[in-house]
Motif scaffolding. Structure first.
Motif, mmCIF file in Angstrom:
data_model
loop_
_atom_site.group_PDB
_atom_site.id
_atom_site.type_symbol
_atom_site.label_atom_id
_atom_site.label_comp_id
_atom_site.label_asym_id
_atom_site.label_seq_id
_atom_site.Cartn_x
_atom_site.Cartn_y
_atom_site.Cartn_z
ATOM 1 N N PHE A 1 -12.268 -0.485 6.058
ATOM 2 C CA PHE A 1 -10.860 -0.723 5.761
ATOM 3 C C PHE A 1 -10.005 0.521 5.953
ATOM 4 O O PHE A 1 -8.775 0.430 5.938
ATOM 5 C CB PHE A 1 -10.711 -1.255 4.334
ATOM 6 N N GLY A 2 -10.648 1.701 6.095
ATOM 7 C CA GLY A 2 -9.888 2.913 6.333
ATOM 8 C C GLY A 2 -9.582 3.132 7.804
ATOM 9 O O GLY A 2 -8.459 3.491 8.177
ATOM 10 N N GLU A 3 -10.560 2.877 8.657
ATOM 11 C CA GLU A 3 -10.349 3.176 10.075
ATOM 12 C C GLU A 3 -9.347 2.223 10.731
ATOM 13 O O GLU A 3 -8.787 2.532 11.775
ATOM 14 C CB GLU A 3 -11.677 3.160 10.823
ATOM 15 N N ASN A 4 -9.116 1.061 10.102
ATOM 16 C CA ASN A 4 -8.105 0.141 10.641
ATOM 17 C C ASN A 4 -6.692 0.684 10.493
ATOM 18 O O ASN A 4 -5.748 0.134 11.065
ATOM 19 C CB ASN A 4 -8.205 -1.216 9.941
ATOM 20 N N LEU A 5 -6.515 1.749 9.697
ATOM 21 C CA LEU A 5 -5.197 2.354 9.508
ATOM 22 C C LEU A 5 -4.929 3.458 10.524
ATOM 23 O O LEU A 5 -3.831 4.009 10.561
ATOM 24 C CB LEU A 5 -5.075 2.937 8.090
ATOM 25 N N ASP B 1 4.096 -2.444 18.578
ATOM 26 C CA ASP B 1 3.713 -1.040 18.518
ATOM 27 C C ASP B 1 2.391 -0.910 17.749
ATOM 28 O O ASP B 1 2.229 -1.529 16.687
ATOM 29 C CB ASP B 1 4.806 -0.249 17.801
ATOM 30 N N PRO B 2 1.411 -0.119 18.241
ATOM 31 C CA PRO B 2 0.157 0.073 17.498
ATOM 32 C C PRO B 2 0.377 0.580 16.076
ATOM 33 O O PRO B 2 -0.372 0.227 15.161
ATOM 34 C CB PRO B 2 -0.600 1.096 18.349
ATOM 35 N N LEU B 3 1.434 1.397 15.891
ATOM 36 C CA LEU B 3 1.722 1.885 14.541
ATOM 37 C C LEU B 3 2.064 0.730 13.607
ATOM 38 O O LEU B 3 1.686 0.722 12.431
ATOM 39 C CB LEU B 3 2.883 2.884 14.590
ATOM 40 N N GLY C 1 -2.233 -2.955 8.060
ATOM 41 C CA GLY C 1 -3.553 -2.861 7.443
ATOM 42 C C GLY C 1 -3.536 -2.177 6.085
ATOM 43 O O GLY C 1 -4.529 -2.204 5.362
ATOM 44 N N VAL C 2 -2.395 -1.550 5.730
ATOM 45 C CA VAL C 2 -2.315 -0.814 4.453
ATOM 46 C C VAL C 2 -2.532 -1.721 3.243
ATOM 47 O O VAL C 2 -3.345 -1.396 2.359
ATOM 48 C CB VAL C 2 -0.971 -0.059 4.357
ATOM 49 N N PRO C 3 -1.827 -2.872 3.127
ATOM 50 C CA PRO C 3 -2.085 -3.729 1.943
ATOM 51 C C PRO C 3 -3.537 -4.174 1.844
ATOM 52 O O PRO C 3 -4.110 -4.194 0.753
ATOM 53 C CB PRO C 3 -1.140 -4.924 2.182
ATOM 54 N N PHE D 1 -6.017 -3.387 -1.324
ATOM 55 C CA PHE D 1 -6.721 -4.421 -2.090
ATOM 56 C C PHE D 1 -8.233 -4.231 -2.009
ATOM 57 O O PHE D 1 -8.953 -4.455 -2.993
ATOM 58 C CB PHE D 1 -6.325 -5.813 -1.591
ATOM 59 N N ALA D 2 -8.726 -3.837 -0.829
ATOM 60 C CA ALA D 2 -10.166 -3.599 -0.691
ATOM 61 C C ALA D 2 -10.614 -2.482 -1.627
ATOM 62 O O ALA D 2 -11.672 -2.575 -2.268
ATOM 63 C CB ALA D 2 -10.500 -3.249 0.763
ATOM 64 N N PHE D 3 -9.803 -1.422 -1.700
ATOM 65 C CA PHE D 3 -10.147 -0.318 -2.611
ATOM 66 C C PHE D 3 -10.147 -0.782 -4.061
ATOM 67 O O PHE D 3 -11.083 -0.497 -4.826
ATOM 68 C CB PHE D 3 -9.160 0.838 -2.434
#
Length: 233
Positions: A167-171, A193-195, A201-203, A207-209
């Motif tokens: 879930f981190g690398e998706n950011l 835009d990729p950004l 992916g932040v939310p 939630f995963a964390f």
């Protein structure tokens, strides 16, 4: 021009979920999911096999950096890295296995979000450092681990690393999955835009964390409750 998006290949995700829920062999589950995805996308059987072979040829080689890291970790383990990590965590008075894993989860997720996905991993960190530290923190508070407890704790260490990385690398904007989604949407007539994709992916990452950290905290609470009950007996 409007273009209809074929969503049937997403059946591959359902195949992966079903396979792991049924505790199937991971390699077999992934292969079946690939076949389902290819068939749902309308590929002929020979094309599916060609794609599988092409992917195998691209990933069969290990990079020199990974081999060097494994050699270094192996030498460090041979000279007492695991024992040193075990004793070091026991010198920290308030350290708990759950707290340690929550801190590692946060660090793993943040570092992966910055593109430092190699700053961790099962072979490099979990086996030689994280798992011995978690076992040391547990045994300092609750006594000697039983075999089943030790395996469960090691599994949670591995799961924590996987959750933080996934879930981190998706950011990270330059992550291959983000680039793949960007290319797919652009070819489908939805230039983004990729950004923008990474920010969405932040939310999910938050939630995963929270979910995994809550699970770790709950297990720590149950362990403490069990220890208190045993002490009361």
């Amino acid at each position: 021009m409007d273009q209809t998006i074929n969503l049937w290949p997403l059946l591959g995700i359902a195949a992966v979920i079903a396979g792991f829920l049924l505790r199937g062999n991971p390699l077999l589950v992934v292969c079946c999911a690939g076949i389902v995805t290819g068939a749902a996308a309308g590929l002929a059987p020979q094309d599916i096999l060609a794609k599988v072979g092409e992917g195998f040829l691209k990933t069969r080689g290990l990079s020199a950096a990974l081999l060097l890291a494994l050699l270094v970790v192996g030498l460090a383990e041979r000279h007492g890295l695991r024992e040193r990590a075990y004793r070091w965590i026991q010198g920290i008075g308030d350290a708990t296995a759950g707290g340690l894993l929550i801190v590692y989860l946060l660090a793993r997720q943040l570092s992966a979000a910055l593109g430092l996905s190699s700053q961790g991993g099962q072979a490099q960190v979990v086996r030689p450092i994280l798992a011995p530290m978690a076992e040391g923190a547990w045994e300092k508070l609750h006594g000697k681990l039983e075999a089943a407890q030790r395996m469960r704790l090691r599994a949670m260490c591995a799961a924590t690393d996987n959750v933080g990385l996934f879930f981190g690398e998706n950011l990270f904007v330059a992550f291959s999955a983000v680039i793949l989604m960007h290319a797919f949407l652009r070819e489908s007539g939805h230039p983004l835009d990729p950004l923008y994709l990474a920010l969405w992916g932040v939310p999910t990452a938050m939630f995963a964390f929270l979910i995994h950290a809550g699970r770790l905290a709950w297990q720590e609470y149950r362990r403490n409750g069990g220890a208190r009950a045993k002490g009361g007996d």
